[in-house]
Design a protein around this motif. Structure first.
Motif, PDB file in Angstrom:
ATOM      1  N   UNK A 107      69.792   7.618 -18.475  1.00  0.00           N
ATOM      2  CA  UNK A 107      69.109   8.684 -17.742  1.00  0.00           C
ATOM      3  C   UNK A 107      68.719   8.222 -16.345  1.00  0.00           C
ATOM      4  N   UNK A 108      68.598   9.203 -15.485  1.00  0.00           N
ATOM      5  CA  UNK A 108      68.075   8.989 -14.121  1.00  0.00           C
ATOM      6  C   UNK A 108      67.342  10.254 -13.741  1.00  0.00           C
ATOM      7  N   UNK A 109      66.018  10.174 -13.761  1.00  0.00           N
ATOM      8  CA  UNK A 109      65.231  11.363 -13.502  1.00  0.00           C
ATOM      9  C   UNK A 109      65.440  12.407 -14.581  1.00  0.00           C
ATOM     10  N   UNK A 110      65.856  13.572 -14.166  1.00  0.00           N
ATOM     11  CA  UNK A 110      66.002  14.715 -15.077  1.00  0.00           C
ATOM     12  C   UNK A 110      67.427  14.868 -15.606  1.00  0.00           C
ATOM     13  N   UNK A 111      68.244  13.839 -15.457  1.00  0.00           N
ATOM     14  CA  UNK A 111      69.645  13.969 -15.856  1.00  0.00           C
ATOM     15  C   UNK A 111      70.057  12.794 -16.733  1.00  0.00           C
ATOM     16  N   UNK A 112      71.093  13.029 -17.537  1.00  0.00           N
ATOM     17  CA  UNK A 112      71.676  11.976 -18.357  1.00  0.00           C
ATOM     18  C   UNK A 112      73.157  11.855 -18.030  1.00  0.00           C
TER      19      UNK A 112
ATOM     20  N   UNK B 179      81.599 -11.102 -27.849  1.00  0.00           N
ATOM     21  CA  UNK B 179      81.016 -12.377 -28.287  1.00  0.00           C
ATOM     22  C   UNK B 179      80.112 -12.980 -27.222  1.00  0.00           C
ATOM     23  N   UNK B 180      78.981 -13.506 -27.654  1.00  0.00           N
ATOM     24  CA  UNK B 180      78.048 -14.142 -26.740  1.00  0.00           C
ATOM     25  C   UNK B 180      77.236 -13.182 -25.897  1.00  0.00           C
ATOM     26  N   UNK B 181      77.183 -11.912 -26.285  1.00  0.00           N
ATOM     27  CA  UNK B 181      76.533 -10.888 -25.481  1.00  0.00           C
ATOM     28  C   UNK B 181      75.374 -10.248 -26.238  1.00  0.00           C
ATOM     29  N   UNK B 182      74.278  -9.995 -25.546  1.00  0.00           N
ATOM     30  CA  UNK B 182      73.165  -9.271 -26.146  1.00  0.00           C
ATOM     31  C   UNK B 182      73.448  -7.775 -26.130  1.00  0.00           C
ATOM     32  N   UNK B 183      72.672  -7.026 -26.892  1.00  0.00           N
ATOM     33  CA  UNK B 183      72.795  -5.573 -26.885  1.00  0.00           C
ATOM     34  C   UNK B 183      72.530  -5.029 -25.486  1.00  0.00           C
ATOM     35  N   UNK B 184      71.471  -5.521 -24.861  1.00  0.00           N
ATOM     36  CA  UNK B 184      71.100  -5.021 -23.538  1.00  0.00           C
ATOM     37  C   UNK B 184      72.205  -5.301 -22.510  1.00  0.00           C
ATOM     38  N   UNK B 185      72.767  -6.501 -22.576  1.00  0.00           N
ATOM     39  CA  UNK B 185      73.834  -6.849 -21.640  1.00  0.00           C
ATOM     40  C   UNK B 185      75.072  -5.992 -21.877  1.00  0.00           C
TER      41      UNK B 185
ATOM     42  N   UNK C  44      69.282  -0.617 -15.328  1.00  0.00           N
ATOM     43  CA  UNK C  44      68.201  -1.595 -15.333  1.00  0.00           C
ATOM     44  C   UNK C  44      67.627  -1.791 -16.722  1.00  0.00           C
ATOM     45  N   UNK C  45      66.449  -1.212 -16.966  1.00  0.00           N
ATOM     46  CA  UNK C  45      65.764  -1.399 -18.246  1.00  0.00           C
ATOM     47  C   UNK C  45      66.558  -0.760 -19.385  1.00  0.00           C
ATOM     48  N   UNK C  46      66.608  -1.460 -20.497  1.00  0.00           N
ATOM     49  CA  UNK C  46      67.303  -0.982 -21.691  1.00  0.00           C
ATOM     50  C   UNK C  46      66.375  -1.126 -22.890  1.00  0.00           C
ATOM     51  N   UNK C  47      66.264  -0.070 -23.679  1.00  0.00           N
ATOM     52  CA  UNK C  47      65.449  -0.098 -24.889  1.00  0.00           C
ATOM     53  C   UNK C  47      66.296   0.326 -26.087  1.00  0.00           C
ATOM     54  N   UNK C  48      66.127  -0.394 -27.199  1.00  0.00           N
ATOM     55  CA  UNK C  48      66.798  -0.012 -28.440  1.00  0.00           C
ATOM     56  C   UNK C  48      66.083   1.190 -29.053  1.00  0.00           C
ATOM     57  N   UNK C  49      66.845   2.142 -29.596  1.00  0.00           N
ATOM     58  CA  UNK C  49      66.257   3.337 -30.195  1.00  0.00           C
ATOM     59  C   UNK C  49      66.538   3.466 -31.686  1.00  0.00           C
ATOM     60  N   UNK C  50      67.807   3.423 -32.072  1.00  0.00           N
ATOM     61  CA  UNK C  50      68.171   3.703 -33.454  1.00  0.00           C
ATOM     62  C   UNK C  50      69.585   3.190 -33.704  1.00  0.00           C
ATOM     63  N   UNK C  51      69.959   3.100 -34.985  1.00  0.00           N
ATOM     64  CA  UNK C  51      71.318   2.665 -35.307  1.00  0.00           C
ATOM     65  C   UNK C  51      71.933   3.610 -36.337  1.00  0.00           C
TER      66      UNK C  51
ATOM     67  N   UNK D 226      70.853   3.085 -27.719  1.00  0.00           N
ATOM     68  CA  UNK D 226      69.925   2.545 -26.737  1.00  0.00           C
ATOM     69  C   UNK D 226      69.647   3.563 -25.637  1.00  0.00           C
ATOM     70  N   UNK D 227      68.520   3.381 -24.977  1.00  0.00           N
ATOM     71  CA  UNK D 227      68.166   4.176 -23.804  1.00  0.00           C
ATOM     72  C   UNK D 227      68.177   3.248 -22.600  1.00  0.00           C
ATOM     73  N   UNK D 228      68.948   3.603 -21.593  1.00  0.00           N
ATOM     74  CA  UNK D 228      68.988   2.807 -20.388  1.00  0.00           C
ATOM     75  C   UNK D 228      68.619   3.645 -19.180  1.00  0.00           C
ATOM     76  N   UNK D 229      67.928   3.016 -18.230  1.00  0.00           N
ATOM     77  CA  UNK D 229      67.540   3.699 -16.993  1.00  0.00           C
ATOM     78  C   UNK D 229      68.502   3.306 -15.881  1.00  0.00           C
TER      79      UNK D 229
END
Length: 320
Positions: free
Chosen positions: A192-197, A219-225, A240-247, A260-263
């Motif tokens: 998302x960015x503001x009011x849009x996805x 391999x060798x990578x985090x979820x956020x990366x 930028x910021x990344x948050x885990x939500x559900x699987x 995940x939710x990323x900004x």
């Protein structure tokens, strides 16, 4: 996310009875118990009741099971009774339309003459029809049989491996290699960015269908990366910021979708045509209209998929 496990295949608390998998006497006793039941699949399609789409659990002496091609797989227990899965893909239905089964959506249904009150239905057509328990059983059975079908030979020496642990392991008789059911981690992102996805579409999808971007974790990578890399590679957008939500387990064929939710930090889009066909920013208002069926330009991800779940909760401001 408080609503995380409301997603289809999100889990029903099934007792998977792992302690029985290597207990041959206990498994033999379960096979003889009158309350034991079997979930049946044909080419990955579960058999469900004609009337209400409930996943059928057949007694082990049901005539349909005479066409099972291999030993059953242990799924777990329900109310103290053991549940197995059987595959009858060797059965050849009359008037089978192979071409109709190979598209983006398989609307074909198959009916076995020994089970006239039921039909085999592609699991993606049942996403919103199954109860949480039925969905977990069907997804587990489909995932396991899919793994066995594609991993019949030892990855170490190439010899044919054999099924052990009630279907939860394969062992190579030649080199002793142990192989376990595979699940591929996939990130799927609500960016998302503001009011849009940010939504994209892949070639071959139905006209107008858009969904969240997604990709395999390397391999060798985090979820956020993985979230940041996939969005940059596919759409040229920095996150930028990344948050885990559900699987969501996604047995098509064998993925675990990690929502995940990323900004987004940038909004200019530069797609990689080798990855996706299109990407665009979609406002809340446009997305709400598409969910309501009043936006002819955008068809959202199918109900029951985690992308639909994430987008619907974003619209309802329920990502906490």
């Amino acid at each position: 996310m408080r609503h995380a496990e409301e997603v289809t295949f999100g889990g029903s608390g099934l007792d998977r009875a792992a302690e029985l998998r290597g207990d041959i006497p206990a498994l033999a006793a379960a096979m003889q118990a009158p309350g034991t039941r079997a979930v049946v699949l044909w080419r990955g399609k579960p058999v469900v009741a004609e009337a209400d789409n409930a996943l059928l659990r057949l007694p082990l002496d049901h005539p349909v099971l005479a066409q099972a091609s291999d030993q059953p797989i242990l799924l777990g227990r329900e109310e103290g009774e053991t549940v197995f899965a059987h595959d009858i893909s060797a059965w050849e239905p009359e008037d089978l339309d192979e071409a109709a089964m190979g598209g983006f959506r398989d609307f074909t249904e198959q009916r076995h003459p020994a089970c006239p009150e039921a039909r085999f239905v592609e699991l993606r057509q049942l996403l919103t029809a199954l109860t949480p328990r039925d969905a977990e059983l069907a997804a587990t059975a489909k995932g396991l049989y899919g793994w066995h079908a594609s991993h019949g030979f030892c990855a170490r020496c190439g010899e044919r491996s054999e099924i052990y642990m009630a279907g939860w392991q394969r062992i190579c008789p030649a080199c002793g290699g142990h192989h376990f059911p595979r699940t591929d981690p996939v990130v799927i992102m609500l960016i998302t960015r503001g009011n849009a996805c940010l939504l994209g579409r892949s070639p071959g999808w139905p006209e107008g269908m858009y969904s969240c971007l997604a990709g395999f974790v390397e391999p060798g990578e985090t979820i956020e990366a993985a979230v940041r890399r996939e969005v940059w590679e596919e759409a040229g957008v920095r996150v930028g910021a990344v948050d885990y939500l559900s699987s969501q387990p996604w047995p098509f064929p064998a993925s675990l979708m990690m929502g995940c939710h990323g900004t987004a930090e940038t909004d200019e889009i530069a797609i990689d045509p080798e990855e996706i066909e299109d990407a665009r920013w979609v406002s809340r208002e446009e997305l709400a209209d598409s969910f309501a069926g009043t936006n002819p330009g955008i068809t959202p991800a199918r109900k029951g998929a985690i992308a639909h779940f994430l987008l619907r909760n974003w619209l309802a401001d329920r990502l906490d």
